[in-house]
Write a protein that holds these residues in place. Structure first.
Motif, PDB file in Angstrom:
ATOM      1  N   PRO A  59      -5.173 -15.755   9.211  1.00 30.22           N
ATOM      2  CA  PRO A  59      -5.356 -14.731  10.234  1.00 30.22           C
ATOM      3  C   PRO A  59      -5.668 -13.367   9.607  1.00 30.22           C
ATOM      4  O   PRO A  59      -5.255 -13.101   8.478  1.00 30.22           O
ATOM      5  CB  PRO A  59      -4.009 -14.686  10.968  1.00 30.22           C
ATOM      6  N   SER A  60      -6.379 -12.538  10.336  1.00 24.25           N
ATOM      7  CA  SER A  60      -6.764 -11.257   9.749  1.00 24.25           C
ATOM      8  C   SER A  60      -5.529 -10.371   9.599  1.00 24.25           C
ATOM      9  O   SER A  60      -4.582 -10.454  10.370  1.00 24.25           O
ATOM     10  CB  SER A  60      -7.861 -10.598  10.580  1.00 24.25           C
ATOM     11  N   GLY A  61      -5.534  -9.553   8.556  1.00 24.02           N
ATOM     12  CA  GLY A  61      -4.359  -8.741   8.236  1.00 24.02           C
ATOM     13  C   GLY A  61      -3.376  -9.507   7.370  1.00 24.02           C
ATOM     14  O   GLY A  61      -2.320  -8.991   7.003  1.00 24.02           O
ATOM     15  N   GLY A  62      -3.727 -10.747   7.020  1.00 24.02           N
ATOM     16  CA  GLY A  62      -2.818 -11.568   6.229  1.00 24.02           C
ATOM     17  C   GLY A  62      -2.753 -11.175   4.757  1.00 24.02           C
ATOM     18  O   GLY A  62      -1.847 -11.592   4.037  1.00 24.02           O
ATOM     19  N   GLY A  63      -3.726 -10.392   4.274  1.00 24.50           N
ATOM     20  CA  GLY A  63      -3.688  -9.921   2.887  1.00 24.50           C
ATOM     21  C   GLY A  63      -4.751 -10.530   1.992  1.00 24.50           C
ATOM     22  O   GLY A  63      -4.699 -10.390   0.775  1.00 24.50           O
ATOM     23  N   LYS A  64      -5.776 -11.187   2.615  1.00 24.87           N
ATOM     24  CA  LYS A  64      -6.802 -11.856   1.799  1.00 24.87           C
ATOM     25  C   LYS A  64      -7.596 -10.857   0.951  1.00 24.87           C
ATOM     26  O   LYS A  64      -7.753 -11.040  -0.257  1.00 24.87           O
ATOM     27  CB  LYS A  64      -7.774 -12.648   2.708  1.00 24.87           C
ATOM     28  N   SER A  65      -8.086  -9.786   1.597  1.00 20.12           N
ATOM     29  CA  SER A  65      -8.890  -8.807   0.845  1.00 20.12           C
ATOM     30  C   SER A  65      -8.049  -8.130  -0.216  1.00 20.12           C
ATOM     31  O   SER A  65      -8.516  -7.857  -1.330  1.00 20.12           O
ATOM     32  CB  SER A  65      -9.445  -7.740   1.780  1.00 20.12           C
ATOM     33  N   THR A  66      -6.817  -7.863   0.132  1.00 19.41           N
ATOM     34  CA  THR A  66      -5.931  -7.209  -0.823  1.00 19.41           C
ATOM     35  C   THR A  66      -5.766  -8.085  -2.062  1.00 19.41           C
ATOM     36  O   THR A  66      -5.850  -7.610  -3.198  1.00 19.41           O
ATOM     37  CB  THR A  66      -4.558  -6.952  -0.169  1.00 19.41           C
ATOM     38  N   GLU A  87       4.843  -0.709   3.369  1.00 15.43           N
ATOM     39  CA  GLU A  87       4.771  -2.042   3.934  1.00 15.43           C
ATOM     40  C   GLU A  87       4.299  -3.053   2.868  1.00 15.43           C
ATOM     41  O   GLU A  87       3.265  -2.867   2.235  1.00 15.43           O
ATOM     42  CB  GLU A  87       3.760  -1.983   5.096  1.00 15.43           C
ATOM     43  N   TYR A  96       0.846  -1.203   0.000  1.00 14.74           N
ATOM     44  CA  TYR A  96       0.000   0.000   0.000  1.00 14.74           C
ATOM     45  C   TYR A  96       0.876   1.245   0.000  1.00 14.74           C
ATOM     46  O   TYR A  96       0.869   2.011  -0.942  1.00 14.74           O
ATOM     47  CB  TYR A  96      -0.945   0.018   1.204  1.00 14.74           C
ATOM     48  N   GLN A  97       1.633   1.449   1.066  1.00 11.25           N
ATOM     49  CA  GLN A  97       2.612   2.529   1.030  1.00 11.25           C
ATOM     50  C   GLN A  97       4.009   1.901   0.963  1.00 11.25           C
ATOM     51  O   GLN A  97       4.491   1.612  -0.096  1.00 11.25           O
ATOM     52  CB  GLN A  97       2.454   3.481   2.221  1.00 11.25           C
ATOM     53  N   TYR A 139      -6.485  -2.471  -7.659  1.00 12.83           N
ATOM     54  CA  TYR A 139      -5.087  -2.040  -7.525  1.00 12.83           C
ATOM     55  C   TYR A 139      -4.259  -2.811  -8.539  1.00 12.83           C
ATOM     56  O   TYR A 139      -4.652  -3.877  -8.984  1.00 12.83           O
ATOM     57  CB  TYR A 139      -4.546  -2.357  -6.130  1.00 12.83           C
ATOM     58  N   VAL A 142       2.486  -6.065   1.535  1.00 13.16           N
ATOM     59  CA  VAL A 142       1.298  -6.755   2.024  1.00 13.16           C
ATOM     60  C   VAL A 142       1.166  -8.131   1.371  1.00 13.16           C
ATOM     61  O   VAL A 142       0.663  -9.074   1.968  1.00 13.16           O
ATOM     62  CB  VAL A 142       0.053  -5.895   1.766  1.00 13.16           C
TER      63      VAL A 142
HETATM   64  P1  ADP Z   1      -7.154  -9.539   5.458  1.00  7.11           P
HETATM   65  O1  ADP Z   1      -8.210  -9.410   4.417  1.00  7.11           O
HETATM   66  O2  ADP Z   1      -6.428 -10.845   5.397  1.00  7.11           O
HETATM   67  O3  ADP Z   1      -7.632  -9.249   6.837  1.00  7.11           O
HETATM   68  P2  ADP Z   1      -6.097  -7.148   4.289  1.00  7.11           P
HETATM   69  O4  ADP Z   1      -5.797  -7.470   2.863  1.00  7.11           O
HETATM   70  O5  ADP Z   1      -7.342  -6.413   4.583  1.00  7.11           O
HETATM   71  O6  ADP Z   1      -6.016  -8.467   5.153  1.00  7.11           O
HETATM   72  O7  ADP Z   1      -4.884  -6.297   4.874  1.00  7.11           O
HETATM   73  C1  ADP Z   1      -3.542  -6.683   4.727  1.00  7.11           C
HETATM   74  C2  ADP Z   1      -2.644  -5.604   5.298  1.00  7.11           C
HETATM   75  O8  ADP Z   1      -2.735  -4.445   4.508  1.00  7.11           O
HETATM   76  C3  ADP Z   1      -2.986  -5.198   6.711  1.00  7.11           C
HETATM   77  O9  ADP Z   1      -1.778  -5.028   7.415  1.00  7.11           O
HETATM   78  C4  ADP Z   1      -3.683  -3.882   6.567  1.00  7.11           C
HETATM   79  O10 ADP Z   1      -3.375  -3.048   7.656  1.00  7.11           O
HETATM   80  C5  ADP Z   1      -3.072  -3.319   5.287  1.00  7.11           C
HETATM   81  N1  ADP Z   1      -4.051  -2.505   4.548  1.00  7.11           N
HETATM   82  C6  ADP Z   1      -5.260  -2.895   4.096  1.00  7.11           C
HETATM   83  N2  ADP Z   1      -5.883  -1.910   3.393  1.00  7.11           N
HETATM   84  C7  ADP Z   1      -5.038  -0.859   3.416  1.00  7.11           C
HETATM   85  C8  ADP Z   1      -5.090   0.470   2.858  1.00  7.11           C
HETATM   86  N3  ADP Z   1      -6.144   0.911   2.151  1.00  7.11           N
HETATM   87  N4  ADP Z   1      -4.037   1.271   3.077  1.00  7.11           N
HETATM   88  C9  ADP Z   1      -2.971   0.846   3.771  1.00  7.11           C
HETATM   89  N5  ADP Z   1      -2.855  -0.375   4.305  1.00  7.11           N
HETATM   90  C10 ADP Z   1      -3.863  -1.228   4.137  1.00  7.11           C
END
Ligand code: ADP
Length: 610
Positions: free
Chosen positions: A407-414, A386, A383-384, A423, A388
């Protein structure tokens, strides 16, 4: 200056209004001026000051010419005739009649020029507002992090408003007021060259002082609009988070936050007003001082018989000069408004000039059919700073269901966001049928995809329109069929107006499960090849979850699906389960295979069954 011209350029398709505006303004100014010059014959009659030499001259018809002289001579010619045939009272009547007619005409033209200006303004603002809204809705998803929302809303509403105000005053200042001053000065010069020269020396002094003040206004104006943006932001967060605010007794916190920002805004505006409001009284004071100077200088000249002006002409001269003060004042106070408008204009243009990070290539082609697979090839994403997603390699064959867990924050939605190209990956690529997403038009790939997320996104409209969202020609039968598949038909027909029921802001009049089933109906109607389900059931209680899950199962039939699930029980039958942790794929396989592996999946599964 660049910003200013750019705002004015929004008037470009309106060229036809401009000549009309200029003509009406000029006529308004000229008839206004005639009113004042008519005061002279009026005084002459009243005070019996007509000279013998003039009478002889006015007895003849003047030679035609487009000059002030011709028209004054013409007027005096008829005026003399009337004096001689009808006496002084008759001529008084004549002068008054001409004044009334001329005042009527001048005001008529002032009115016409004002409404022309109002039309120009309305159209400029309309184009500007559409431009920024169109631009914002075209920007990539990454642009809309939450803190920007209020600021953006403020730009589209308040800043455009500010520009609207500045454009009105600026168009007047750019054309009408200077034209008034010039025409009035020409009249003054023809009356007395020497006296007018004297006034010209006095004017720039006051002008310089006023422009000094307005220079400092722009910075404050920008701060003020930024602060307003934050106020809208707090407002937006508060209104949408009211439930949480109440639950946590957090009212003092938000009130305090709001109070601080509102205070800051008030302070900026007071400080701005100090400078702003100074311009007008200061210019009035200096204007009257100049008039006093003229009275002294010109009056001495008249008293000593040392001037081309007689007493009544001098009086008219002073009256006309005092009329210059108003446009001069308007110009000086408009300077500060323009500064405010420019600050807003820059905020608007900075949005309009933002390049969307996701844009179609010039030679992008439309994706017509989806035949084989979705493939992630060495995909990395940040994203910036870090990272992901790290080195993701994954293939989703057509017709299969792939589940993403971890686990949540793992990058699934991304990861899921990369499929509809919300993106672009930092490295590697996402391919559809072996072709990079970036080689297709975004509209064509998105038309192949349906997305249902945890938070169903509904709009303040009818149920029908929410289901038919993005499909303008959807028929009533198709919408109803989609609603049946999504287990939504029953509750819809029980609603007060059936499919035409308004569901309120963001669907607030529906339960979570109902909202979700509408989102599913929307996806069913779209009939996409590829489905992306992001925790579609996790926000629901088990009763509505059952209905929603059943709807989802029907939706997923014969499609290629990428499912993000928190509750592992819902994806046990997926063709492949991918476990994602810290942006890396750590395990893949079927439910049974993963359980045998005895790794992270097994651990998560055990935790949930406990
Ligand atoms: P999950 O779906 O597995 O919970 P996400 O894909 O939502 O994980 O997030 C993965 C990582 O990216 C997390 O550390 C989250 O903080 C970061 N993140 C998610 N969306 C954004 C965003 N729009 N800007 C910056 N960081 C993001």
């Amino acid at each position: 200056m660049k910003t200013y011209l750019r705002i004015l350029a929004y008037a470009r398709p309106l060229r036809r209004y401009l000549p009309q505006y200029i003509l009406f303004s000029l006529l308004g100014i000229i008839f206004g001026l005639i009113n004042f010059t008519l005061l002279k014959p009026l005084f002459d009659v009243l005070f019996g000051q007509v000279k013998e030499a003039d009478i002889a001259q006015y007895r003849q018809m003047p030679d035609f010419g487009l000059s002030i002289d011709y028209f004054t001579h013409l007027f005096n010619h008829y005026f003399l005739q009337i004096t001689e045939t009808h006496g002084k009272v008759g001529s008084l009547f004549f002068v008054c009649l001409v004044i009334v007619v001329s005042v009527f005409l001048s005001n008529l033209f002032v009115y016409l020029s004002s409404i022309t200006l109002a039309e120009i303004r309305a159209k400029v603002i309309r184009s500007l507002r559409m431009d920024i809204f169109g631009k914002v809705s075209d920007l990539h998803l990454g642009f809309f992090s939450d803190e920007r929302k209020g600021d953006l809303m403020s730009r589209i509403t308040n800043d455009v408003q500010e520009v609207e105000n500045s454009i009105v005053s600026s168009l007047k200042v750019v054309f009408k007021e200077p034209a008034t001053i010039i025409i009035y000065f020409i009249a003054l010069f023809t009356m007395s060259f020497k006296l007018t020269l004297f006034t010209l020396i006095l004017l720039p002094i006051s002008g310089t002082i006023i422009s000094e003040i307005t220079k400092r206004l722009k910075k404050k104006a920008r701060q003020s609009q930024e602060s307003l943006g934050r106020i809208v932001n707090i407002l937006d967060e508060t209104l949408s988070g009211m439930r949480v605010i109440k639950a946590f007794n957090a009212r003092p916190y938000v009130v305090d936050k709001f109070d601080q920002e509102v205070n800051r805004y008030a302070n900026i505006n007071v400080s701005m007003a100090h400078k702003n409001e100074l311009a007008s009284p200061l210019s009035q004071f200096m204007g009257v001082s100049v008039v006093a100077g003229i009275l002294l200088y010109g009056g001495t000249m008249v008293l000593n018989n040392n001037s081309a002006l007689d007493a009544s002409e001098f009086f008219v001269y002073i009256v006309i000069f005092s009329q210059i003060l108003n446009p001069a004042k308007a110009i000086s106070s408009a300077f500060s408004t323009i500064q405010r408008g420019l600050a807003s204009g820059e905020r608007i243009f900075s949005v309009i000039d933002t390049k969307p990070a996701i844009a179609d290539k010039a030679d992008a082609k439309a994706m017509t059919t989806f035949n084989e697979s979705i493939t992630f090839k060495n995909v990395q994403f940040k994203y910036q700073d870090e990272t992901v997603l790290k080195d993701i390699n994954l293939t989703i064959p057509k017709g299969k269901t792939v589940a993403l867990v971890g686990p949540s924050g793992g990058g699934k939605s991304t990861l899921a966001d990369l499929v509809p190209r919300f993106y672009d990956p930092a490295e590697g690529e996402v391919l559809l049928d072996g072709v990079s997403l970036q080689d297709y038009t975004t509209a064509s790939i998105r038309s192949k995809m349906g997305i249902v997320t945890q938070e169903s996104i509904l709009f303040n409209d009818t149920i029908f329109n929410n289901i038919a969202f993005g499909i303008p020609d959807a028929s009533a039968e198709n919408v109803e069929q989609a609603a049946r598949i999504a287990n939504a038909h029953d509750f819809i027909i029980e609603s007060p107006q059936g499919y035409q029921t308004e569901i309120g802001d963001r669907g607030s009049r529906l339960s979570g499960g109902q909202r979700q089933r509408l989102s599913i109906a929307r996806a069913v109607l779209k009939n996409p090849d590829i489905l992306i389900l992001d925790e579609a059931t996790s926000a629901l209680d088990s009763e509505s979850e059952r209905l929603v899950q059943d709807a989802l199962n029907k939706l997923m039939q014969n499609r290629t699906s990428l499912v993000i699930a928190h509750r592992l029980s819902t994806i046990q039958h997926a063709d492949m389960i991918v476990v994602l942790k810290h942006g890396e794929i750590v395990e893949t396989g079927s439910h049974t295979e993963l359980l045998q592996l005895n790794g992270l999946y097994k651990k998560l599964n055990t935790m949930q069954t406990l």
